[in-house]
Design a protein around this motif. Structure first.
Motif, PDB file in Angstrom:
ATOM      1  N   GLN A 233       0.845  -1.195   0.000  1.00 51.45           N
ATOM      2  CA  GLN A 233       0.000   0.000   0.000  1.00 51.45           C
ATOM      3  C   GLN A 233       0.887   1.255   0.000  1.00 51.45           C
ATOM      4  N   GLY A 234       0.329   2.375  -0.518  1.00 48.15           N
ATOM      5  CA  GLY A 234       1.090   3.630  -0.644  1.00 48.15           C
ATOM      6  C   GLY A 234       1.849   3.653  -1.960  1.00 48.15           C
ATOM      7  N   MET A 235       2.378   4.855  -2.302  1.00 47.08           N
ATOM      8  CA  MET A 235       3.039   4.992  -3.607  1.00 47.08           C
ATOM      9  C   MET A 235       4.387   5.683  -3.536  1.00 47.08           C
ATOM     10  N   ASN A 236       4.596   6.572  -2.589  1.00 45.32           N
ATOM     11  CA  ASN A 236       5.809   7.373  -2.559  1.00 45.32           C
ATOM     12  C   ASN A 236       6.990   6.562  -2.027  1.00 45.32           C
ATOM     13  N   GLN A 237       7.988   6.327  -2.888  1.00 41.07           N
ATOM     14  CA  GLN A 237       9.149   5.527  -2.519  1.00 41.07           C
ATOM     15  C   GLN A 237      10.449   6.352  -2.564  1.00 41.07           C
ATOM     16  N   LEU A 238      10.337   7.673  -2.575  1.00 41.86           N
ATOM     17  CA  LEU A 238      11.503   8.522  -2.798  1.00 41.86           C
ATOM     18  C   LEU A 238      12.517   8.475  -1.658  1.00 41.86           C
ATOM     19  N   GLY A 239      12.092   8.096  -0.465  1.00 44.36           N
ATOM     20  CA  GLY A 239      13.007   8.088   0.672  1.00 44.36           C
ATOM     21  C   GLY A 239      13.808   6.806   0.827  1.00 44.36           C
ATOM     22  N   GLY A 240      13.561   5.820  -0.036  1.00 48.29           N
ATOM     23  CA  GLY A 240      14.319   4.571   0.039  1.00 48.29           C
ATOM     24  C   GLY A 240      13.632   3.505   0.895  1.00 48.29           C
ATOM     25  N   PRO A 241      14.090   2.218   0.789  1.00 49.36           N
ATOM     26  CA  PRO A 241      13.429   1.090   1.472  1.00 49.36           C
ATOM     27  C   PRO A 241      13.740   1.018   2.963  1.00 49.36           C
ATOM     28  N   TRP A 242      12.852   0.399   3.665  1.00 50.75           N
ATOM     29  CA  TRP A 242      13.057   0.089   5.073  1.00 50.75           C
ATOM     30  C   TRP A 242      12.565  -1.344   5.361  1.00 50.75           C
ATOM     31  N   THR A 243      13.066  -1.946   6.425  1.00 56.34           N
ATOM     32  CA  THR A 243      12.708  -3.328   6.804  1.00 56.34           C
ATOM     33  C   THR A 243      12.569  -3.417   8.314  1.00 56.34           C
ATOM     34  N   ALA A 244      11.511  -4.082   8.752  1.00 63.21           N
ATOM     35  CA  ALA A 244      11.305  -4.355  10.184  1.00 63.21           C
ATOM     36  C   ALA A 244      10.794  -5.790  10.314  1.00 63.21           C
ATOM     37  N   MET A 245      11.722  -6.726  10.430  1.00 61.06           N
ATOM     38  CA  MET A 245      11.380  -8.157  10.469  1.00 61.06           C
ATOM     39  C   MET A 245      11.661  -8.746  11.853  1.00 61.06           C
ATOM     40  N   CYS A 246      10.690  -9.481  12.365  1.00 59.15           N
ATOM     41  CA  CYS A 246      10.866 -10.163  13.655  1.00 59.15           C
ATOM     42  C   CYS A 246      11.871 -11.312  13.502  1.00 59.15           C
ATOM     43  N   PRO A 247      12.652 -11.573  14.532  1.00 63.06           N
ATOM     44  CA  PRO A 247      13.593 -12.704  14.462  1.00 63.06           C
ATOM     45  C   PRO A 247      12.848 -14.033  14.457  1.00 63.06           C
ATOM     46  N   LEU A 287       3.430 -16.682  24.537  1.00 66.64           N
ATOM     47  CA  LEU A 287       4.211 -15.589  23.944  1.00 66.64           C
ATOM     48  C   LEU A 287       5.086 -14.941  25.004  1.00 66.64           C
ATOM     49  N   GLY A 288       6.271 -14.532  24.565  1.00 66.45           N
ATOM     50  CA  GLY A 288       7.150 -13.808  25.449  1.00 66.45           C
ATOM     51  C   GLY A 288       6.778 -12.332  25.528  1.00 66.45           C
ATOM     52  N   VAL A 289       7.570 -11.580  26.257  1.00 61.88           N
ATOM     53  CA  VAL A 289       7.349 -10.142  26.380  1.00 61.88           C
ATOM     54  C   VAL A 289       7.667  -9.464  25.042  1.00 61.88           C
ATOM     55  N   ALA A 290       6.814  -8.516  24.655  1.00 66.26           N
ATOM     56  CA  ALA A 290       7.021  -7.825  23.378  1.00 66.26           C
ATOM     57  C   ALA A 290       8.331  -7.043  23.380  1.00 66.26           C
ATOM     58  N   GLU A 291       9.054  -7.162  22.278  1.00 63.35           N
ATOM     59  CA  GLU A 291      10.306  -6.423  22.098  1.00 63.35           C
ATOM     60  C   GLU A 291      10.203  -5.568  20.834  1.00 63.35           C
ATOM     61  N   GLU A 292      10.779  -4.359  20.886  1.00 60.36           N
ATOM     62  CA  GLU A 292      10.634  -3.414  19.787  1.00 60.36           C
ATOM     63  C   GLU A 292      11.820  -3.453  18.834  1.00 60.36           C
ATOM     64  N   LEU A 293      11.496  -3.331  17.543  1.00 58.26           N
ATOM     65  CA  LEU A 293      12.525  -3.198  16.529  1.00 58.26           C
ATOM     66  C   LEU A 293      12.903  -1.721  16.389  1.00 58.26           C
ATOM     67  N   ALA A 294      13.827  -1.445  15.528  1.00 55.66           N
ATOM     68  CA  ALA A 294      14.296  -0.071  15.350  1.00 55.66           C
ATOM     69  C   ALA A 294      13.200   0.836  14.785  1.00 55.66           C
ATOM     70  N   VAL A 295      13.280   2.117  15.100  1.00 53.63           N
ATOM     71  CA  VAL A 295      12.307   3.098  14.609  1.00 53.63           C
ATOM     72  C   VAL A 295      12.450   3.242  13.092  1.00 53.63           C
ATOM     73  N   VAL A 296      11.285   3.229  12.421  1.00 54.14           N
ATOM     74  CA  VAL A 296      11.242   3.450  10.967  1.00 54.14           C
ATOM     75  C   VAL A 296      10.661   4.843  10.725  1.00 54.14           C
ATOM     76  N   GLY A 297      11.361   5.654   9.944  1.00 56.96           N
ATOM     77  CA  GLY A 297      10.897   7.017   9.650  1.00 56.96           C
ATOM     78  C   GLY A 297      11.711   8.051  10.396  1.00 56.96           C
ATOM     79  N   THR A 298      11.855   9.183   9.728  1.00 60.81           N
ATOM     80  CA  THR A 298      12.663  10.265  10.315  1.00 60.81           C
ATOM     81  C   THR A 298      11.866  11.547  10.516  1.00 60.81           C
ATOM     82  N   ALA A 299      10.636  11.566  10.072  1.00 63.66           N
ATOM     83  CA  ALA A 299       9.823  12.776  10.222  1.00 63.66           C
ATOM     84  C   ALA A 299       9.512  13.000  11.692  1.00 63.66           C
TER      85      ALA A 299
END
Length: 341
Positions: A233-247, A287-299
Motif C-alpha cells: 500500500q502507498g506509492m511514494n518511494q523517494l526516501g528509500g526502502p526500510w525493513t522491520a522483520m521479527c527474528p 508468547l514472550g514479552v514484546a520487544e521493539e525493533l528499530a524506529v522506521v521514519g525520520t519525520a
C-alpha cells in the motif's frame, strides 16, 4: 539179629516201613537251629545253618525309608513337591499366582488390562497403551510422536485466522481503506516498505509465514516456515526502502509511533513464541514479552502514540489502515495461536 536199615528216604511216617524205619531215622536225626533274616516287607529263612550268639537265636532286620517325589503340572506352571508338601520349583507368569519378581499375575493373555502379559502393573513407558493413555512408545522422549506422559505430541502450530480481533487504527482520515490478511494458519512476521521524500512512511507491505515445529532434542522450538508477502500500500518511494522483520520463532504483536495526518514514524513490536509442556504432559503455546525493533521514519512532526498491541496471547495475522500517496493510517488484525495433532 536183623541188620540195621539205612535212612534212604526223608524221615516221614509213610505207613509202609513201619516202626523199623522210624527207629533208624531217629538214630540219625540232628538238632538244627534256624537263622531268620527279616527285611522290611519280607521274611527269609536261611535253611539249616545255625549262627549262635549270646542271645541264642539272632534275628537280622533291615529297614529302608523311602521318600516319594511327585511332579504336578497345573495351569502352565510346573511345581515339584517333596513328600513334606514344600514347593521346589519357580512360578511362571500367567499361572495366576503372584511369584517373587512379579507385580501381578491375572492368569490371562490380555495385555491392556490391570496386569500386563509380562506380569507387571500397567505404567506409562511399558509399551502397552492402557486406559487413560493416548500412546505408549516405551520411552521418555518428549519430542517424538509420544511424550514422557504417554500423550501424543503436537504436529503443527497455527494461527486461528478465522477469528480476528482488530487493534485501534492510528493516523489521519485521508486515503483509501485497506485490509490484507495472511493465508490461513500463517502469521505476520514483519513489515517492509519505503519512506517518502519527507521521511514519512511512504509505502508498507506485510510479510507472512507459516509456523513450523522444530526441536532441539529436548523440547519443541517454533520457527518460521515458508514466507509470503502481502500487497503493498502507498506509492511514494523517494526516501528509500526500510525493513522491520521479527527474528525467528517470533511474530508481530503490536506497534507504536508518531502520527499527524499520516504515519510519520513506526515501531514494530515482536514477541517470541514458545511451546510449553506441563508435568502432566499437556502442551500449550505462549508468547514472550514484546520487544521493539528499530524506529522506521525520520519525520518529527505529529504526536507520539503509545503501543497498540494485540490482545494477550494473540499475534498479528492482518494489516489494516488507509493509504493514498503515503500511509495515512495503520492498524493490525490479531488471532490466537493453537497446536494441532
Amino acid at each position: 539179629m536183623a541188620p540195621s536199615l539205612a535212612c534212604a528216604v526223608p524221615c516221614v511216617d509213610d505207613g509202609f516201613l513201619g516202626m523199623q524205619h522210624d527207629a533208624a531215622c531217629k538214630a540219625s536225626s540232628t538238632d538244627a537251629t534256624t537263622t531268620t533274616t527279616t527285611t522290611s516287607g519280607a521274611t527269609t529263612s536261611a535253611g539249616p545253618t545255625s549262627s549262635a550268639t549270646s542271645a541264642g537265636t539272632m534275628s537280622e532286620t533291615t529297614s529302608t525309608d523311602s521318600s516319594t517325589s511327585t511332579s504336578t503340572t497345573s495351569g502352565g506352571s510346573t511345581t515339584d513337591s517333596s513328600a513334606d508338601g514344600s514347593s521346589t520349583g519357580a512360578g511362571i507368569c500367567g499361572d495366576a499366582v503372584v511369584d517373587p519378581g512379579e507385580g501381578c499375575d491375572d492368569g490371562n493373555q490380555v495385555d491392556d488390562d490391570a496386569c500386563t502379559n509380562a506380569c507387571s502393573l500397567p505404567a506409562c513407558g511399558d509399551g502397552v497403551v492402557q486406559a487413560g493413555e493416548q500412546c505408549d512408545d516405551a520411552n521418555a522422549v518428549e519430542v517424538d510422536a509420544c511424550n514422557f506422559a504417554c500423550k501424543t505430541t503436537p504436529m503443527a502450530l497455527v494461527a486461528l485466522s478465522l477469528d480476528v480481533t482488530e487493534t485501534a487504527i492510528q493516523g489521519g482520515p485521508n486515503g483509501s481503506d485497506f485490509a490484507q490478511a495472511c493465508a490461513e494458519s500463517a502469521v505476520l512476521i514483519g513489515l517492509v516498505g519505503h519512506l517518502d521524500d519527507q521521511g514519512r512512511i511512504g509505502t508498507i507491505q506485510g510479510v507472512c509465514a507459516l509456523l513450523e515445529l522444530g526441536d532441539d532434542g529436548q523440547e519443541f522450538v517454533p520457527m518460521h516456515g515458508m514466507e509470503s508477502p502481502l500487497l503493498m500500500q502507498g506509492m511514494n518511494q523517494l526516501g528509500g526502502p526500510w525493513t522491520a522483520m521479527c527474528p525467528g520463532a517470533s511474530a508481530v504483536v503490536g506497534f507504536r509511533g508518531r502520527k499527524s495526518m499520516w504515519i510519520d514514524q513506526l515501531v514494530v513490536r515482536c514477541a517470541s513464541i514458545a511451546v510449553d509442556v506441563s508435568p502432566q504432559g499437556d502442551y500449550s503455546v505462549g508468547l514472550g514479552v514484546a520487544e521493539e525493533l528499530a524506529v522506521v521514519g525520520t519525520a518529527m512532526g505529529g504526536a507520539i502514540f503509545g503501543a497498540e498491541d494485540c490482545p494477550m496471547g494473540q499475534v498479528a495475522v492482518k494489516k489494516i489502515g488507509r493509504a493514498g500517496d503515503v500511509i495515512d493510517a495503520f492498524g493490525l488484525g490479531c488471532a490466537k495461536l493453537a497446536l494441532e495433532p
